[in-house]
Design an enzyme around this catalytic site. Structure first.
Site, PDB file in Angstrom:
ATOM      1  N   GLU A 471       0.824  -1.210   0.000  1.00  0.00           N
ATOM      2  CA  GLU A 471       0.000   0.000   0.000  1.00  0.00           C
ATOM      3  C   GLU A 471       0.855   1.256   0.000  1.00  0.00           C
ATOM      4  OE1 GLU A 471      -3.039  -0.020  -0.704  1.00  0.00           O
ATOM      5  OE2 GLU A 471      -3.272  -2.198  -0.553  1.00  0.00           O
ATOM      6  N   HIS A 474       1.598   2.389  -3.450  1.00  0.00           N
ATOM      7  CA  HIS A 474       0.552   3.271  -3.987  1.00  0.00           C
ATOM      8  C   HIS A 474       0.738   4.692  -3.453  1.00  0.00           C
ATOM      9  CE1 HIS A 474      -1.911   0.311  -5.990  1.00  0.00           C
ATOM     10  NE2 HIS A 474      -2.125  -0.389  -4.898  1.00  0.00           N
TER      11      HIS A 474
END
Length: 683
Positions: A471, A474
């Site tokens: 994550e 991202h």
């Protein structure tokens, strides 16, 4: 009054961080009403211009429009995903058709489309810079794809379909969250949870206490079919109860049942695709992705499914052999797989992954792992801002600075699970970077790690460590994208490319100097033993038959639903039979290897942005595996390599064709062989 609504006055907080302390649920709908009106007026001002379209009077004005709506939307949807109280859910239900109608009023505006099309028709004569040219191309393509070229009757039907779909997808998410909470498993006796660590038991006791069940234990469900505890629970009945609850979500015939909801979603998506001139929703979606067509997606999935199923069958035989040697053998079932996989791993590699948690204390993983890798690679630094608060007390705020000390943006981390948070893990933006608007990014990472009782350390599984690095990949994409126009900001790229940067960031988990820094025993500070690291590396392809099969099964179910024509989707479909038939078609119908998501809780495709696009993870992994090879060939974790990756891939955001950007970085198109090797799928 406007001045009484904190969403309608400029925030005084750094980087434009919303003043969440001042925002209350009753502020949202009035703010959206004002924002809709303001955006509509801005679009009207563009289309009323009597002079011929120019890049300045059309494209620049279009990019300047909608700022208030974007700010309010990102503020609200951050909360509705991560802290969805009943009041917030009710607002989201009211908002869904309004948002859809407003979006259509812009994308289907004939006068606006005429101006964009006029510019697109004379693109070669406008003398535009590359980002400007691509902006015209993308707006024209997206408006065409949305239906701007349809006649008025077709547009009216399209708008009706879009509004209904927005309501249905919101309902799907609401039902799933409610049923997931309802199905949390209550255990009366600690003995039923034998095999869990002290921290895991603490989290289960705390979850029970939060529900008023003092003295009991509650295991909450993850979004995906399996559950981390299945690998360690010694009680077979406990494992069965957890998996059975997981697989039954939103399909129990109660008020939260999603079967009718998802079938209507499929029908309306198929009808919309036909209205727009496509054979299926999958054809519609992939036509504006790097894949280009469902056939290209199906070819890749089929190519991988055969060796994945073959490898899973071999793994299954190895697990059954262990069970057969026990005093009371039995036939392996799905809820046994993870538990006996760890036994095989221990036997073949002398490795117990479940015993690694004391080396993965969350704060150390974050600071000395995730942040350190980013600092080594890109030179950026992180400072926690205790003076800034997020949308929930658990949210932490970090300021991110470039190597020269210049401010880059804010990173928010929301680590822990709660009943009001949707399942899974994700990244989203609160503020988008844009030179045109003079804004810097604010990005959020959400995970669902069980929160231990006060004073206990948060110890992560290896899968949770992987999710945190993933994550954050991202987040880096959202922080580094440096563009002029907000249309291209952050992760606004093709869906089947968006997972690529996050997957690449996973490579640093086992990079020696990073692993040595963060993988330290929570009590002694001793590093993870080198022999354990070697065993982890040696077992990299272990259980990949199962992992690949469960993922491909979900991807194929997504494609099966969304490859239906309007006529096929109009039939009354038995969800269980449909899934079984789809999995059998591609050879992934092994009941001991359940699909990662079944339809009724497949939030990615029925309430998220991955409809007909769940294949994106494996599609992006082709690029990821090829990129990992490049880093290894070129010295690995160096500032020079990081700068190249940042400038040529992460930094361009959506302002360039992603495969062109990849070729610019890599020097050639991606090759699939590194992926096949990684997953043990070579011929």
């Amino acid at each position: 009054m406007v001045n009484d609504n904190p969403l309608l006055v400029p925030t005084v907080l750094p980087y434009g961080l919303p003043d969440y302390a001042a925002i209350h649920p009753e502020h949202y709908l009035p703010a959206f009403e004002q924002a809709f009106a303001a955006h509509a007026a801005e679009i009207s001002a563009i289309t009323r211009v009597r002079s011929m379209p120019t890049f300045e009077n059309t494209m620049v004005r279009l990019e300047e429009s909608g700022k208030l709506l974007g700010d309010v939307s990102r503020t609200f949807y951050t909360v509705s995903s991560a802290d969805a109280t009943t009041e917030i859910q009710e607002i989201e239900e009211q908002l869904a058709p309004l948002m859809s109608a407003h979006h259509d009023s812009i994308e289907l505006d004939s006068a606006l489309f005429w101006r964009v099309k006029t510019l697109h028709d004379q693109l070669d004569d406008l003398g535009l810079e590359p980002e400007q040219r691509y902006l015209v191309e993308r707006h024209f393509r997206e408006m065409t794809h949305a239906g701007a070229g349809l006649d008025d009757d077709a547009k009216e039907r399209l708008t009706t379909l879009n509004q209904r779909l927005s309501t249905l997808t919101t309902t799907f998410e609401k039902n799933l969250l409610a049923d997931t909470n309802d199905l949390a498993i209550v255990f009366e006796d600690e003995a039923e949870l034998d095999g869990l660590t002290e921290g895991e038991l603490s989290a289960a006791a705390q979850a029970a206490a939060d529900r008023g069940l003092e003295g009991k234990f509650v295991v909450t469900l993850t979004l995906f079919t399996g559950h981390p505890y299945l690998s360690t629970l010694t009680d077979r009945e406990s494992r069965r109860r957890i998996l059975e609850a997981s697989r039954s979500r939103a399909s129990r015939g109660n008020a939260n049942d999603n079967r009718d909801v998802l079938q209507e979603i499929v029908r309306l998506r198929a009808e919309r695709a036909a209205l727009l001139g496509y054979d299926s929703h999958a054809a519609y979606i992939t036509s504006d992705e790097t894949a280009g067509s469902p056939e290209a997606v199906h070819e890749l999935l089929r190519r991988l499914a055969v060796p994945a199923a073959r490898n899973a069958a071999r793994e299954q035989a190895a697990l059954q052999a262990i069970i057969d040697a026990e005093p009371q053998p039995f036939a392996l079932e799905a809820h046994d797989w993870a538990f006996y996989t760890e036994k095989v791993r221990a036997a073949e590699y002398d490795l117990d992954r479940t015993a690694l948690r004391p080396w993965f204390e969350a704060e150390r993983v974050l600071q000395d792992g995730v942040f350190r890798a980013a600092t080594e690679l890109y030179g950026i630094t992180f400072t926690e801002r205790h003076d800034l608060r997020g949308y929930h007390p658990d949210v932490r705020v970090f300021e991110v600075n470039d190597p020269d000390g210049g401010s880059l943006g804010l990173f928010l981390l929301d680590l822990y699970t709660r009943d009001a948070k949707r399942g899974g893990a994700w990244m989203n933006s609160i503020v988008l970077q844009s030179r045109l608007r003079g804004t810097q990014p604010i990005v959020v990472n959400n995970l669902n790690v069980p929160k231990p009782a006060a004073g206990r350390p948060t110890l992560l599984t290896l899968d949770e460590v992987t999710t945190l690095f993933h994550e954050f990949g991202h987040a880096l994409h959202g922080l580094f994208a440096t563009v002029t126009y907000p249309h291209f900001a952050g992760t606004n790229v093709f869906r089947d490319f968006v997972e690529f940067p996050s997957q690449v960031n996973e490579m640093w988990i086992f990079w020696p100097e990073i692993l040595d820094a963060y993988a330290r025993h929570v009590d002694t500070g001793e590093p993870l033993p080198h022999d354990v690291v070697d065993k982890l590396s040696a077992s990299e392809a272990f259980n990949q038959g199962f992992a690949t099969s469960e993922y491909l099964g979900a991807s194929w179910i997504d494609q099966a639903w969304h490859s239906l024509s309007a006529e096929e989707a109009a039939a009354d479909i038995d969800v269980v039979a449909f899934e079984a038939s789809a999995l059998a078609e591609v050879g992934l119908d092994n009941p001991v290897v359940p699909t990662r998501y079944s339809s009724t809780y497949f939030a990615h495709v029925f309430s998220g942005g991955y409809s007909a696009g769940y294949y994106s993870y494996i599609w992006s992994e082709v690029l990821d595996a090829d990129t990992v090879e490049w880093f290894r060939e070129n010295g690995g974790l160096t500032r020079e390599n990081g700068q190249r990756f940042r400038e040529r891939l992460l930094g361009v955001g959506g302002s360039k064709d992603p495969l062109e950007a990849y070729r610019d970085f890599r020097g050639r198109a991606a090759e699939i062989e590194p992926l096949l090797k990684r997953r043990g799928l070579e011929s």
